[in-house]
Design a protein around this motif. Structure first.
Motif, PDB file in Angstrom:
ATOM      1  N   PRO A 214      -0.189  -0.443  52.401  1.00  0.00           N
ATOM      2  CA  PRO A 214       1.115  -0.195  51.772  1.00  0.00           C
ATOM      3  C   PRO A 214       0.955   0.233  50.317  1.00  0.00           C
ATOM      4  O   PRO A 214       0.088  -0.271  49.598  1.00  0.00           O
ATOM      5  N   GLY A 215       1.801   1.153  49.892  1.00  0.00           N
ATOM      6  CA  GLY A 215       1.753   1.626  48.518  1.00  0.00           C
ATOM      7  C   GLY A 215       2.714   0.865  47.634  1.00  0.00           C
ATOM      8  O   GLY A 215       3.130  -0.256  47.948  1.00  0.00           O
ATOM      9  N   GLY A 216       3.106   1.485  46.532  1.00  0.00           N
ATOM     10  CA  GLY A 216       4.011   0.848  45.587  1.00  0.00           C
ATOM     11  C   GLY A 216       5.449   1.256  45.835  1.00  0.00           C
ATOM     12  O   GLY A 216       5.766   1.965  46.796  1.00  0.00           O
ATOM     13  N   ALA A 217       6.329   0.788  44.945  1.00  0.00           N
ATOM     14  CA  ALA A 217       7.748   1.117  45.062  1.00  0.00           C
ATOM     15  C   ALA A 217       8.346   1.244  43.666  1.00  0.00           C
ATOM     16  O   ALA A 217       8.086   0.400  42.800  1.00  0.00           O
ATOM     17  N   TYR A 218       9.127   2.283  43.490  1.00  0.00           N
ATOM     18  CA  TYR A 218       9.855   2.470  42.239  1.00  0.00           C
ATOM     19  C   TYR A 218      11.256   1.878  42.410  1.00  0.00           C
ATOM     20  O   TYR A 218      11.953   2.197  43.379  1.00  0.00           O
ATOM     21  N   ALA A 219      11.634   1.005  41.492  1.00  0.00           N
ATOM     22  CA  ALA A 219      12.969   0.415  41.510  1.00  0.00           C
ATOM     23  C   ALA A 219      13.862   1.234  40.593  1.00  0.00           C
ATOM     24  O   ALA A 219      13.814   1.068  39.361  1.00  0.00           O
ATOM     25  N   PRO A 220      14.689   2.136  41.132  1.00  0.00           N
ATOM     26  CA  PRO A 220      15.457   3.050  40.288  1.00  0.00           C
ATOM     27  C   PRO A 220      16.402   2.344  39.317  1.00  0.00           C
ATOM     28  O   PRO A 220      16.533   2.765  38.167  1.00  0.00           O
ATOM     29  N   ASP A 221      17.064   1.295  39.776  1.00  0.00           N
ATOM     30  CA  ASP A 221      18.036   0.626  38.912  1.00  0.00           C
ATOM     31  C   ASP A 221      17.384   0.030  37.665  1.00  0.00           C
ATOM     32  O   ASP A 221      17.936   0.086  36.566  1.00  0.00           O
ATOM     33  N   ALA A 222      16.179  -0.529  37.867  1.00  0.00           N
ATOM     34  CA  ALA A 222      15.474  -1.156  36.746  1.00  0.00           C
ATOM     35  C   ALA A 222      14.565  -0.178  36.019  1.00  0.00           C
ATOM     36  O   ALA A 222      14.114  -0.455  34.903  1.00  0.00           O
ATOM     37  N   GLY A 223      14.291   0.957  36.656  1.00  0.00           N
ATOM     38  CA  GLY A 223      13.387   1.928  36.053  1.00  0.00           C
ATOM     39  C   GLY A 223      11.957   1.431  35.981  1.00  0.00           C
ATOM     40  O   GLY A 223      11.199   1.799  35.077  1.00  0.00           O
ATOM     41  N   VAL A 224      11.558   0.600  36.960  1.00  0.00           N
ATOM     42  CA  VAL A 224      10.238  -0.026  36.955  1.00  0.00           C
ATOM     43  C   VAL A 224       9.492   0.351  38.231  1.00  0.00           C
ATOM     44  O   VAL A 224      10.074   0.338  39.331  1.00  0.00           O
ATOM     45  N   TYR A 225       8.209   0.700  38.072  1.00  0.00           N
ATOM     46  CA  TYR A 225       7.357   0.978  39.234  1.00  0.00           C
ATOM     47  C   TYR A 225       6.492  -0.241  39.528  1.00  0.00           C
ATOM     48  O   TYR A 225       5.804  -0.752  38.649  1.00  0.00           O
ATOM     49  N   HIS A 226       6.558  -0.717  40.761  1.00  0.00           N
ATOM     50  CA  HIS A 226       5.725  -1.832  41.212  1.00  0.00           C
ATOM     51  C   HIS A 226       4.562  -1.254  42.013  1.00  0.00           C
ATOM     52  O   HIS A 226       4.782  -0.634  43.061  1.00  0.00           O
ATOM     53  N   PRO A 227       3.325  -1.396  41.534  1.00  0.00           N
ATOM     54  CA  PRO A 227       2.192  -0.754  42.200  1.00  0.00           C
ATOM     55  C   PRO A 227       1.870  -1.290  43.589  1.00  0.00           C
ATOM     56  O   PRO A 227       1.204  -0.628  44.363  1.00  0.00           O
ATOM     57  N   GLU A 228       2.348  -2.487  43.895  1.00  0.00           N
ATOM     58  CA  GLU A 228       2.135  -3.045  45.228  1.00  0.00           C
ATOM     59  C   GLU A 228       3.471  -3.530  45.778  1.00  0.00           C
ATOM     60  O   GLU A 228       4.232  -4.199  45.076  1.00  0.00           O
ATOM     61  N   ALA A 229       3.757  -3.187  47.041  1.00  0.00           N
ATOM     62  CA  ALA A 229       5.008  -3.590  47.672  1.00  0.00           C
ATOM     63  C   ALA A 229       4.750  -3.847  49.154  1.00  0.00           C
ATOM     64  O   ALA A 229       3.810  -3.296  49.732  1.00  0.00           O
ATOM     65  N   PRO A 230       5.574  -4.673  49.797  1.00  0.00           N
ATOM     66  CA  PRO A 230       5.464  -4.831  51.251  1.00  0.00           C
ATOM     67  C   PRO A 230       5.708  -3.491  51.939  1.00  0.00           C
ATOM     68  O   PRO A 230       6.458  -2.649  51.419  1.00  0.00           O
ATOM     69  N   LEU A 231       5.103  -3.293  53.094  1.00  0.00           N
ATOM     70  CA  LEU A 231       5.219  -2.015  53.787  1.00  0.00           C
ATOM     71  C   LEU A 231       6.682  -1.610  53.969  1.00  0.00           C
ATOM     72  O   LEU A 231       7.036  -0.444  53.790  1.00  0.00           O
ATOM     73  N   GLY A 232       7.550  -2.550  54.297  1.00  0.00           N
ATOM     74  CA  GLY A 232       8.946  -2.246  54.548  1.00  0.00           C
ATOM     75  C   GLY A 232       9.736  -1.856  53.324  1.00  0.00           C
ATOM     76  O   GLY A 232      10.898  -1.445  53.434  1.00  0.00           O
ATOM     77  N   GLU A 233       9.132  -1.969  52.128  1.00  0.00           N
ATOM     78  CA  GLU A 233       9.798  -1.572  50.884  1.00  0.00           C
ATOM     79  C   GLU A 233       9.067  -0.437  50.170  1.00  0.00           C
ATOM     80  O   GLU A 233       9.584   0.114  49.193  1.00  0.00           O
ATOM     81  N   ALA A 234       7.883  -0.094  50.633  1.00  0.00           N
ATOM     82  CA  ALA A 234       7.013   0.848  49.925  1.00  0.00           C
ATOM     83  C   ALA A 234       7.495   2.291  50.051  1.00  0.00           C
ATOM     84  O   ALA A 234       8.054   2.700  51.076  1.00  0.00           O
ATOM     85  N   MET A 235       7.260   3.071  48.990  1.00  0.00           N
ATOM     86  CA  MET A 235       7.559   4.501  48.994  1.00  0.00           C
ATOM     87  C   MET A 235       6.621   5.254  49.934  1.00  0.00           C
ATOM     88  O   MET A 235       7.008   6.240  50.565  1.00  0.00           O
ATOM     89  N   THR A 236       5.372   4.803  49.969  1.00  0.00           N
ATOM     90  CA  THR A 236       4.327   5.456  50.735  1.00  0.00           C
ATOM     91  C   THR A 236       3.393   4.403  51.323  1.00  0.00           C
ATOM     92  O   THR A 236       3.454   3.228  50.961  1.00  0.00           O
ATOM     93  N   PHE A 237       2.527   4.855  52.217  1.00  0.00           N
ATOM     94  CA  PHE A 237       1.377   4.043  52.609  1.00  0.00           C
ATOM     95  C   PHE A 237       0.172   4.970  52.723  1.00  0.00           C
ATOM     96  O   PHE A 237       0.323   6.177  52.957  1.00  0.00           O
ATOM     97  N   ALA A 238      -1.004   4.410  52.498  1.00  0.00           N
ATOM     98  CA  ALA A 238      -2.235   5.163  52.689  1.00  0.00           C
ATOM     99  C   ALA A 238      -2.717   4.948  54.117  1.00  0.00           C
ATOM    100  O   ALA A 238      -2.956   3.806  54.529  1.00  0.00           O
ATOM    101  N   ALA A 239      -2.814   6.016  54.868  1.00  0.00           N
ATOM    102  CA  ALA A 239      -3.337   5.960  56.232  1.00  0.00           C
ATOM    103  C   ALA A 239      -4.853   6.122  56.169  1.00  0.00           C
ATOM    104  O   ALA A 239      -5.341   7.136  55.656  1.00  0.00           O
ATOM    105  N   VAL A 240      -5.576   5.133  56.633  1.00  0.00           N
ATOM    106  CA  VAL A 240      -7.041   5.191  56.669  1.00  0.00           C
ATOM    107  C   VAL A 240      -7.426   5.721  58.038  1.00  0.00           C
ATOM    108  O   VAL A 240      -7.205   5.057  59.068  1.00  0.00           O
ATOM    109  N   LEU A 241      -7.970   6.937  58.067  1.00  0.00           N
ATOM    110  CA  LEU A 241      -8.222   7.651  59.312  1.00  0.00           C
ATOM    111  C   LEU A 241      -9.713   7.796  59.558  1.00  0.00           C
ATOM    112  O   LEU A 241     -10.467   8.137  58.652  1.00  0.00           O
TER     113      LEU A 241
END
Length: 244
Positions: A214-241
């Motif tokens: 799972p990647g991070g998540a940007y919280a628009p209301d707070a203007g804060v980027y969280h570098p780690e987030a649960p998969l269900g909240e993340a902007m992206t995920f890294a697929a290891v192939l």
């Protein structure tokens, strides 16, 4: 002309994102990839931009080839590499048609997967499989549909431009639109996938999904980027192939 042939140059002209120095994020990501692989080796980065990650990887001993579509990206990559006392091979072109050689121990594609339709993703993934060494690993950053659906409509205003997030529910695509002051807006469209969707997409490509980071998540209301987030909240995920 496809939107991708102009979007990234225009985005860089507005934000300078491809001409920035190495950020601690790039250093940490290169360290994570190196630790996961257990060694440095030959590394291909697709969509390398200004070479920040590529240079960070070269600093850890990887033999790096950086491929990007944008004119001038290779020049900044070479400048950045020379500034840090390493060498990065640069290629300019479309990685749906250009052949970067190989085999590569590691292939990375950050912030850009999802251009076009599913068939185009399969074509690219099949090419990645052909460029990988037998024991190679590819790391592909994938946009999640849930984050972009939830935050569609978010707007960021600066002195030079307005940026707006959108989501195409029918096509399951994130939309990232820049409207420069006094100019026509321009938009990035990237197909979003869940891990389950990606597993279906991978069928017949020669690759399999080994892990999901799972990647991070940007919280628009707070203007804060969280570098780690649960998969269900993340902007992206890294697929290891890995090769199937």
């Amino acid at each position: 002309m496809h939107w991708s042939h102009s979007f990234y140059e225009r985005q860089d002209a507005l934000t300078g994102c491809s001409h920035a120095p190495i950020h601690p994020f790039h250093t940490a990501l290169a360290a994570r990839i190196t630790a996961h692989r257990g060694r440095a080796g030959s590394l291909l980065e697709l969509g390398a931009g200004g070479g920040q990650f590529a240079t960070a990887a070269a600093l850890l001993g990887h033999g790096v080839t950086a491929l990007d579509l944008m004119t001038g990206a290779g020049e900044h990559t070479r400048f950045l590499a020379a500034q840090h006392g390493v060498t990065v091979q640069t290629l300019t072109g479309d990685f749906y048609t250009l052949d970067p050689g190989g085999p590569f121990d590691t292939i990375c594609y950050w912030d850009g997967f999802g251009i076009g339709e599913d068939d185009e993703q399969r074509q690219l993934l099949s090419r990645v499989a052909g460029w990988l060494a037998l024991d190679g690993v590819a790391y592909v950053e994938v946009y999640t549909p849930w984050y972009w659906a939830r935050h569609a409509g978010f707007t960021r205003r600066t002195e030079r431009y307005t940026q707006t997030y959108g989501f195409d529910a029918d096509g399951c695509r994130m939309l990232d639109t820049y409207a420069p002051r006094g100019e026509e807006p321009f938009t990035q469209f990237l197909r979003c996938y869940s891990p389950a969707d990606l597993r279906l997409l991978l069928c017949g490509t020669g690759l399999t999904l080994a892990e999901v980071w799972p990647g991070g998540a940007y919280a628009p209301d707070a203007g804060v980027y969280h570098p780690e987030a649960p998969l269900g909240e993340a902007m992206t995920f890294a697929a290891v192939l890995t090769p199937a």
